[in-house]
Scaffold this motif. Structure first.
Motif, PDB file in Angstrom:
ATOM      1  N   VAL A 117       0.918  -1.120   0.134  1.00  0.00           N
ATOM      2  CA  VAL A 117      -0.048  -0.043   0.021  1.00  0.00           C
ATOM      3  C   VAL A 117       0.878   1.327  -0.078  1.00  0.00           C
ATOM      4  CG1 VAL A 117      -0.281   0.112   2.598  1.00  0.00           C
ATOM      5  CG2 VAL A 117      -2.112   1.109   1.044  1.00  0.00           C
ATOM      6  N   SER A 118       0.340   2.138  -0.804  1.00  0.00           N
ATOM      7  CA  SER A 118       1.007   3.568  -0.625  1.00  0.00           C
ATOM      8  C   SER A 118      -0.050   4.572  -0.199  1.00  0.00           C
ATOM      9  CB  SER A 118       1.559   3.969  -2.020  1.00  0.00           C
ATOM     10  OG  SER A 118       2.619   3.058  -2.336  1.00  0.00           O
ATOM     11  N   LYS A 119       0.500   5.735   0.501  1.00  0.00           N
ATOM     12  CA  LYS A 119      -0.511   6.689   0.996  1.00  0.00           C
ATOM     13  C   LYS A 119       0.147   8.036   0.974  1.00  0.00           C
ATOM     14  CE  LYS A 119      -2.780   3.816   4.457  1.00  0.00           C
ATOM     15  NZ  LYS A 119      -3.406   3.679   5.740  1.00  0.00           N
ATOM     16  N   LEU A 120      -0.735   8.973   0.532  1.00  0.00           N
ATOM     17  CA  LEU A 120      -0.428  10.370   0.487  1.00  0.00           C
ATOM     18  C   LEU A 120      -1.093  11.060   1.305  1.00  0.00           C
ATOM     19  CD1 LEU A 120       1.503  12.612  -0.858  1.00  0.00           C
ATOM     20  CD2 LEU A 120      -0.567  12.907  -2.645  1.00  0.00           C
ATOM     21  N   PHE A 121      -0.300  11.894   2.517  1.00  0.00           N
ATOM     22  CA  PHE A 121      -0.965  12.668   3.444  1.00  0.00           C
ATOM     23  C   PHE A 121      -0.953  14.180   2.979  1.00  0.00           C
ATOM     24  CE2 PHE A 121       0.240   8.857   5.286  1.00  0.00           C
ATOM     25  CZ  PHE A 121      -0.536   8.267   6.336  1.00  0.00           C
ATOM     26  N   VAL A 122      -2.159  14.866   3.065  1.00  0.00           N
ATOM     27  CA  VAL A 122      -2.015  16.205   2.469  1.00  0.00           C
ATOM     28  C   VAL A 122      -3.038  17.093   3.447  1.00  0.00           C
ATOM     29  CG1 VAL A 122      -2.501  17.837   0.689  1.00  0.00           C
ATOM     30  CG2 VAL A 122      -1.887  15.556  -0.018  1.00  0.00           C
ATOM     31  N   SER A 123      -2.339  18.215   3.654  1.00  0.00           N
ATOM     32  CA  SER A 123      -3.414  19.342   4.670  1.00  0.00           C
ATOM     33  C   SER A 123      -3.022  20.485   3.885  1.00  0.00           C
ATOM     34  CB  SER A 123      -3.081  19.208   6.150  1.00  0.00           C
ATOM     35  OG  SER A 123      -1.632  19.610   6.448  1.00  0.00           O
ATOM     36  N   PHE A 124      -4.402  21.211   3.992  1.00  0.00           N
ATOM     37  CA  PHE A 124      -4.221  22.801   3.415  1.00  0.00           C
ATOM     38  C   PHE A 124      -5.457  23.578   3.823  1.00  0.00           C
ATOM     39  CE2 PHE A 124      -6.521  19.865   0.298  1.00  0.00           C
ATOM     40  CZ  PHE A 124      -7.508  20.515  -0.181  1.00  0.00           C
ATOM     41  N   ARG A 125      -5.196  24.726   3.836  1.00  0.00           N
ATOM     42  CA  ARG A 125      -6.371  25.663   4.141  1.00  0.00           C
ATOM     43  C   ARG A 125      -6.780  26.149   2.739  1.00  0.00           C
ATOM     44  NH1 ARG A 125      -7.951  28.097   8.688  1.00  0.00           N
ATOM     45  NH2 ARG A 125      -6.377  27.511   9.661  1.00  0.00           N
ATOM     46  N   VAL A 157      -9.949  23.867   6.823  1.00  0.00           N
ATOM     47  CA  VAL A 157      -8.916  23.271   6.764  1.00  0.00           C
ATOM     48  C   VAL A 157      -9.169  21.776   6.296  1.00  0.00           C
ATOM     49  CG1 VAL A 157      -6.701  22.486   8.046  1.00  0.00           C
ATOM     50  CG2 VAL A 157      -7.546  24.770   8.478  1.00  0.00           C
ATOM     51  N   VAL A 158      -8.366  21.283   5.210  1.00  0.00           N
ATOM     52  CA  VAL A 158      -8.639  20.073   4.777  1.00  0.00           C
ATOM     53  C   VAL A 158      -7.779  19.100   5.206  1.00  0.00           C
ATOM     54  CG1 VAL A 158      -9.440  18.695   2.742  1.00  0.00           C
ATOM     55  CG2 VAL A 158      -9.997  21.014   2.885  1.00  0.00           C
ATOM     56  N   PHE A 159      -7.898  17.734   5.504  1.00  0.00           N
ATOM     57  CA  PHE A 159      -7.041  16.864   5.674  1.00  0.00           C
ATOM     58  C   PHE A 159      -7.143  15.556   4.931  1.00  0.00           C
ATOM     59  CE2 PHE A 159      -7.419  19.303   9.663  1.00  0.00           C
ATOM     60  CZ  PHE A 159      -6.262  19.517  10.012  1.00  0.00           C
ATOM     61  N   VAL A 160      -6.349  15.154   4.183  1.00  0.00           N
ATOM     62  CA  VAL A 160      -6.736  13.914   3.114  1.00  0.00           C
ATOM     63  C   VAL A 160      -5.809  12.889   3.574  1.00  0.00           C
ATOM     64  CG1 VAL A 160      -6.912  13.486   0.886  1.00  0.00           C
ATOM     65  CG2 VAL A 160      -7.464  15.773   1.704  1.00  0.00           C
ATOM     66  N   VAL A 161      -6.159  11.569   3.513  1.00  0.00           N
ATOM     67  CA  VAL A 161      -5.342  10.451   3.369  1.00  0.00           C
ATOM     68  C   VAL A 161      -5.643   9.792   1.992  1.00  0.00           C
ATOM     69  CG1 VAL A 161      -4.304   8.397   4.604  1.00  0.00           C
ATOM     70  CG2 VAL A 161      -4.775  10.357   5.991  1.00  0.00           C
ATOM     71  N   SER A 162      -4.972   9.766   1.073  1.00  0.00           N
ATOM     72  CA  SER A 162      -5.247   8.847  -0.025  1.00  0.00           C
ATOM     73  C   SER A 162      -4.553   7.635  -0.055  1.00  0.00           C
ATOM     74  CB  SER A 162      -5.171   9.842  -1.537  1.00  0.00           C
ATOM     75  OG  SER A 162      -5.368   9.146  -2.444  1.00  0.00           O
ATOM     76  N   THR A 163      -5.283   6.601  -0.325  1.00  0.00           N
ATOM     77  CA  THR A 163      -4.610   5.115  -0.217  1.00  0.00           C
ATOM     78  C   THR A 163      -4.835   4.681  -1.555  1.00  0.00           C
ATOM     79  OG1 THR A 163      -5.249   5.096   1.934  1.00  0.00           O
ATOM     80  CG2 THR A 163      -4.565   2.926   1.044  1.00  0.00           C
ATOM     81  N   ALA A 164      -3.435   4.157  -1.919  1.00  0.00           N
ATOM     82  CA  ALA A 164      -3.302   3.113  -3.446  1.00  0.00           C
ATOM     83  C   ALA A 164      -2.808   2.083  -2.986  1.00  0.00           C
ATOM     84  CB  ALA A 164      -2.503   4.252  -4.389  1.00  0.00           C
ATOM     85  N   THR A 165      -3.317   0.963  -3.634  1.00  0.00           N
ATOM     86  CA  THR A 165      -2.733  -0.341  -3.486  1.00  0.00           C
ATOM     87  C   THR A 165      -2.517  -0.683  -4.986  1.00  0.00           C
ATOM     88  OG1 THR A 165      -5.202  -1.143  -4.060  1.00  0.00           O
ATOM     89  CG2 THR A 165      -4.440  -1.184  -1.580  1.00  0.00           C
ATOM     90  N   PRO A 166      -1.148  -0.849  -5.253  1.00  0.00           N
ATOM     91  CA  PRO A 166      -0.532  -1.334  -6.430  1.00  0.00           C
ATOM     92  C   PRO A 166      -0.684  -2.671  -6.674  1.00  0.00           C
ATOM     93  CG  PRO A 166       1.444  -0.603  -4.851  1.00  0.00           C
ATOM     94  CD  PRO A 166      -0.222  -0.676  -4.088  1.00  0.00           C
TER      95      PRO A 166
END
Length: 196
Positions: free
Chosen positions: A107-115, A187-196
């Protein structure tokens, strides 16, 4: 003995290189310069190219190494490639953008936060394949383990709203949590999960 009575001696042919006059000094110097230039072009140019290429490769490796060794969110925008792969379309008006990426075999994850603004939030959710209507008030969609990994805390006293945008593999799934305490600047919090 008369000339007619003399025995015939076979005529010898001149040596093959005997027809060429000896090389003069000017021609020899020119020939050596041409040879030197050819050697420089055949050896020096590829060697220079390899040295430049090695330096660029080393610098690129250092950048990737520092990014990979980073622990926690980096105060920067994720690359366009990361945003595309993980389907995280950060709006153009976003500020205080931070991200962190983890990769493993499974699994690969991208954690992003922004206003952003209220319009930016609506644009982000729409471009992600969701909508503001999908946000459930009081819900925190990001799991505790993921939040701990990057130091996010979703404490009480905030107006949280969350949603999960699940997609079929190989498309990523986003867990989205929004702090709507200031509705004009969520404020947005995102965890995007990709399974190769």
């Amino acid at each position: 003995m008369t000339p007619a009575e003399r025995p015939a001696v076979p005529r010898q042919s001149p040596p093959p290189d005997g027809s060429r006059p000896p090389e003069d000094r000017r021609h020899m110097i020119r020939r050596r310069w041409v040879t030197a230039v050819i050697i420089v072009l055949l050896i020096g140019v590829p060697a220079g190219y390899l040295a430049i290429s090695a330096g660029q490769s080393r610098d690129s490796g250092r950048d990737k190494e520092s990014e990979a060794s980073a622990t926690g969110l980096q105060h920067d925008w994720p690359s366009k490639t990361q945003r595309r792969i993980y389907d995280v379309p950060v709006p153009d008006d976003a500020t205080d953008v931070r991200y962190y990426e983890t990769n493993s075999w499974k699994v690969s994850k991208l954690f992003v936060s922004f206003r952003t603004t209220a319009a930016g939030l609506a644009e982000f959710l729409k471009d992600s394949g969701s909508s503001t209507a999908a946000l459930r008030p009081g819900a925190v969609a990001i799991g505790a383990a993921d939040a701990r990994k990057v130091g996010w805390t979703f404490a009480s006293g905030h107006d949280w709203a969350g949603t999960r945008h699940a997609q079929k593999d190989p498309l990523p799934t986003q867990d989205i949590t929004v702090d709507e305490s200031d509705p004009d600047n969520p404020v947005v919090f995102v965890v995007s999960t990709a399974t190769p």
